[in-house]
Motif scaffolding. Structure first.
Motif, PDB file in Angstrom:
ATOM      1  N   MET A 160       0.848  -1.185   0.000  1.00  0.00           N
ATOM      2  CA  MET A 160       0.000   0.000   0.000  1.00  0.00           C
ATOM      3  C   MET A 160       0.889   1.243   0.000  1.00  0.00           C
ATOM      4  O   MET A 160       1.881   1.294   0.697  1.00  0.00           O
ATOM      5  CB  MET A 160      -0.902  -0.031   1.235  1.00  0.00           C
ATOM      6  N   SER A 161       0.483   2.226  -0.750  1.00  0.00           N
ATOM      7  CA  SER A 161       1.306   3.435  -0.844  1.00  0.00           C
ATOM      8  C   SER A 161       1.071   4.343   0.360  1.00  0.00           C
ATOM      9  O   SER A 161       0.073   4.236   1.065  1.00  0.00           O
ATOM     10  CB  SER A 161       0.968   4.195  -2.130  1.00  0.00           C
ATOM     11  N   ALA A 162       1.999   5.253   0.534  1.00  0.00           N
ATOM     12  CA  ALA A 162       1.899   6.203   1.648  1.00  0.00           C
ATOM     13  C   ALA A 162       0.673   7.093   1.493  1.00  0.00           C
ATOM     14  O   ALA A 162       0.082   7.509   2.482  1.00  0.00           O
ATOM     15  CB  ALA A 162       3.166   7.048   1.728  1.00  0.00           C
ATOM     16  N   THR A 163       0.258   7.373   0.245  1.00  0.00           N
ATOM     17  CA  THR A 163      -0.920   8.212   0.017  1.00  0.00           C
ATOM     18  C   THR A 163      -2.169   7.559   0.601  1.00  0.00           C
ATOM     19  O   THR A 163      -2.965   8.201   1.265  1.00  0.00           O
ATOM     20  CB  THR A 163      -1.113   8.463  -1.489  1.00  0.00           C
ATOM     21  N   HIS A 164      -2.334   6.250   0.374  1.00  0.00           N
ATOM     22  CA  HIS A 164      -3.501   5.561   0.912  1.00  0.00           C
ATOM     23  C   HIS A 164      -3.463   5.550   2.433  1.00  0.00           C
ATOM     24  O   HIS A 164      -4.484   5.739   3.088  1.00  0.00           O
ATOM     25  CB  HIS A 164      -3.595   4.138   0.361  1.00  0.00           C
ATOM     26  N   ASP A 165      -2.298   5.304   2.981  1.00  0.00           N
ATOM     27  CA  ASP A 165      -2.169   5.328   4.436  1.00  0.00           C
ATOM     28  C   ASP A 165      -2.534   6.710   4.975  1.00  0.00           C
ATOM     29  O   ASP A 165      -3.219   6.832   5.975  1.00  0.00           O
ATOM     30  CB  ASP A 165      -0.735   4.989   4.861  1.00  0.00           C
ATOM     31  N   THR A 166      -2.073   7.740   4.305  1.00  0.00           N
ATOM     32  CA  THR A 166      -2.322   9.106   4.746  1.00  0.00           C
ATOM     33  C   THR A 166      -3.811   9.434   4.680  1.00  0.00           C
ATOM     34  O   THR A 166      -4.362  10.006   5.616  1.00  0.00           O
ATOM     35  CB  THR A 166      -1.518  10.103   3.892  1.00  0.00           C
ATOM     36  N   VAL A 167      -4.480   9.066   3.605  1.00  0.00           N
ATOM     37  CA  VAL A 167      -5.908   9.345   3.461  1.00  0.00           C
ATOM     38  C   VAL A 167      -6.711   8.573   4.499  1.00  0.00           C
ATOM     39  O   VAL A 167      -7.601   9.125   5.149  1.00  0.00           O
ATOM     40  CB  VAL A 167      -6.397   9.043   2.022  1.00  0.00           C
ATOM     41  N   SER A 168      -6.410   7.305   4.670  1.00  0.00           N
ATOM     42  CA  SER A 168      -7.151   6.502   5.649  1.00  0.00           C
ATOM     43  C   SER A 168      -6.962   7.043   7.062  1.00  0.00           C
ATOM     44  O   SER A 168      -7.919   7.125   7.838  1.00  0.00           O
ATOM     45  CB  SER A 168      -6.714   5.034   5.588  1.00  0.00           C
ATOM     46  N   HIS A 169      -5.736   7.415   7.390  1.00  0.00           N
ATOM     47  CA  HIS A 169      -5.492   7.996   8.721  1.00  0.00           C
ATOM     48  C   HIS A 169      -6.194   9.338   8.868  1.00  0.00           C
ATOM     49  O   HIS A 169      -6.753   9.644   9.933  1.00  0.00           O
ATOM     50  CB  HIS A 169      -3.989   8.138   8.991  1.00  0.00           C
ATOM     51  N   ALA A 170      -6.175  10.140   7.820  1.00  0.00           N
ATOM     52  CA  ALA A 170      -6.851  11.438   7.876  1.00  0.00           C
ATOM     53  C   ALA A 170      -8.352  11.248   8.080  1.00  0.00           C
ATOM     54  O   ALA A 170      -8.970  11.960   8.880  1.00  0.00           O
ATOM     55  CB  ALA A 170      -6.572  12.241   6.602  1.00  0.00           C
ATOM     56  N   LEU A 171      -8.945  10.294   7.368  1.00  0.00           N
ATOM     57  CA  LEU A 171     -10.375  10.027   7.548  1.00  0.00           C
ATOM     58  C   LEU A 171     -10.678   9.583   8.977  1.00  0.00           C
ATOM     59  O   LEU A 171     -11.669  10.027   9.573  1.00  0.00           O
ATOM     60  CB  LEU A 171     -10.845   8.964   6.555  1.00  0.00           C
ATOM     61  N   ALA A 172      -9.851   8.723   9.513  1.00  0.00           N
ATOM     62  CA  ALA A 172     -10.054   8.255  10.889  1.00  0.00           C
ATOM     63  C   ALA A 172      -9.944   9.418  11.877  1.00  0.00           C
ATOM     64  O   ALA A 172     -10.757   9.527  12.809  1.00  0.00           O
ATOM     65  CB  ALA A 172      -9.044   7.162  11.223  1.00  0.00           C
ATOM     66  N   ARG A 173      -8.966  10.271  11.678  1.00  0.00           N
ATOM     67  CA  ARG A 173      -8.793  11.422  12.583  1.00  0.00           C
ATOM     68  C   ARG A 173      -9.978  12.379  12.475  1.00  0.00           C
ATOM     69  O   ARG A 173     -10.501  12.860  13.484  1.00  0.00           O
ATOM     70  CB  ARG A 173      -7.482  12.149  12.285  1.00  0.00           C
ATOM     71  N   VAL A 174     -10.398  12.661  11.243  1.00  0.00           N
ATOM     72  CA  VAL A 174     -11.525  13.576  11.039  1.00  0.00           C
ATOM     73  C   VAL A 174     -12.787  13.006  11.672  1.00  0.00           C
ATOM     74  O   VAL A 174     -13.532  13.720  12.355  1.00  0.00           O
ATOM     75  CB  VAL A 174     -11.736  13.875   9.535  1.00  0.00           C
ATOM     76  N   ALA A 175     -13.039  11.706  11.474  1.00  0.00           N
ATOM     77  CA  ALA A 175     -14.224  11.076  12.065  1.00  0.00           C
ATOM     78  C   ALA A 175     -14.181  11.186  13.587  1.00  0.00           C
ATOM     79  O   ALA A 175     -15.199  11.480  14.233  1.00  0.00           O
ATOM     80  CB  ALA A 175     -14.316   9.618  11.630  1.00  0.00           C
ATOM     81  N   ARG A 181     -18.663   9.574  -2.494  1.00  0.00           N
ATOM     82  CA  ARG A 181     -18.007   8.528  -3.278  1.00  0.00           C
ATOM     83  C   ARG A 181     -17.209   7.585  -2.384  1.00  0.00           C
ATOM     84  O   ARG A 181     -17.230   6.368  -2.569  1.00  0.00           O
ATOM     85  CB  ARG A 181     -17.121   9.160  -4.348  1.00  0.00           C
ATOM     86  N   VAL A 182     -16.499   8.138  -1.408  1.00  0.00           N
ATOM     87  CA  VAL A 182     -15.738   7.312  -0.468  1.00  0.00           C
ATOM     88  C   VAL A 182     -16.689   6.409   0.311  1.00  0.00           C
ATOM     89  O   VAL A 182     -16.428   5.213   0.486  1.00  0.00           O
ATOM     90  CB  VAL A 182     -14.888   8.197   0.477  1.00  0.00           C
ATOM     91  N   GLU A 183     -17.811   6.968   0.760  1.00  0.00           N
ATOM     92  CA  GLU A 183     -18.811   6.167   1.473  1.00  0.00           C
ATOM     93  C   GLU A 183     -19.309   5.014   0.598  1.00  0.00           C
ATOM     94  O   GLU A 183     -19.446   3.878   1.056  1.00  0.00           O
ATOM     95  CB  GLU A 183     -19.987   7.045   1.903  1.00  0.00           C
ATOM     96  N   GLY A 184     -19.588   5.317  -0.665  1.00  0.00           N
ATOM     97  CA  GLY A 184     -20.016   4.277  -1.596  1.00  0.00           C
ATOM     98  C   GLY A 184     -18.967   3.185  -1.757  1.00  0.00           C
ATOM     99  O   GLY A 184     -19.289   1.991  -1.778  1.00  0.00           O
ATOM    100  N   ASN A 185     -17.713   3.594  -1.867  1.00  0.00           N
ATOM    101  CA  ASN A 185     -16.633   2.615  -1.997  1.00  0.00           C
ATOM    102  C   ASN A 185     -16.575   1.702  -0.775  1.00  0.00           C
ATOM    103  O   ASN A 185     -16.484   0.487  -0.895  1.00  0.00           O
ATOM    104  CB  ASN A 185     -15.276   3.313  -2.141  1.00  0.00           C
ATOM    105  N   LEU A 186     -16.627   2.300   0.404  1.00  0.00           N
ATOM    106  CA  LEU A 186     -16.522   1.519   1.624  1.00  0.00           C
ATOM    107  C   LEU A 186     -17.781   0.681   1.882  1.00  0.00           C
ATOM    108  O   LEU A 186     -17.693  -0.404   2.451  1.00  0.00           O
ATOM    109  CB  LEU A 186     -16.237   2.434   2.812  1.00  0.00           C
TER     110      LEU A 186
END
Length: 143
Positions: free
Chosen positions: A1-16, A134-139
């Motif tokens: 997994m790339s650092a970008t995906h890790d960064t986005v997933s962590h950002a989403l978790a923090r924002v939530a 779109r992210v919600e739809g993906n998940l």
């Protein structure tokens, strides 16, 4: 997994996490916990309904909604009763105390929305809403 995906997933978790904390802070004075206002909004918008329908509309598991309804019932905001048409179904309805809270909850929700989107222009707000959808739809495809 790339650092970008890790960064986005962590950002989403923090924002939530911080969004839920901010909601909690705004709702606490009303006697509600985060998530309970969503259940109350369903009751205010659609009236009394079977608990099974609340589970479906909220997209939560049955045990979570059962605990939420129990806590709201203990707080005096909802009451449960057997359906007149289907004795197996339990209807959940808002009490007068909950009806009195409706405008305050709506105001807290508006305040949370403004706090969440502060500094974003209309175009950025619309873009963010589209991306999150779109992210919600993906998940959502996982379940």
């Amino acid at each position: 997994m790339s650092a970008t995906h890790d960064t986005v997933s962590h950002a989403l978790a923090r924002v939530a996490r911080v969004h839920r904390a901010a909601a909690g802070q705004l709702l606490r004075s009303l006697g509600l916990h985060p998530g309970q206002e969503l259940l109350m909004m369903q009751l205010w918008d659609h009236g009394p309904q079977p608990q099974a329908q609340l589970i479906e509309r909220l997209g939560l598991d049955a045990s979570t909604v059962t605990r939420m309804v129990q806590r709201l019932e203990q707080a005096g905001f909802v009451r449960r009763r057997r359906s007149d048409t289907d004795r197996r179904a339990v209807l959940v309805e808002a009490t007068a105390a909950a009806q009195a809270l409706q405008e305050q909850v709506v105001q807290a929700w508006r305040e949370l929305e403004e706090l969440t989107l502060r500094g974003l222009d209309d175009s950025e707000r619309a873009g963010l809403a589209e991306l999150l959808s779109r992210v919600e739809g993906n998940l959502g495809r996982l379940g």
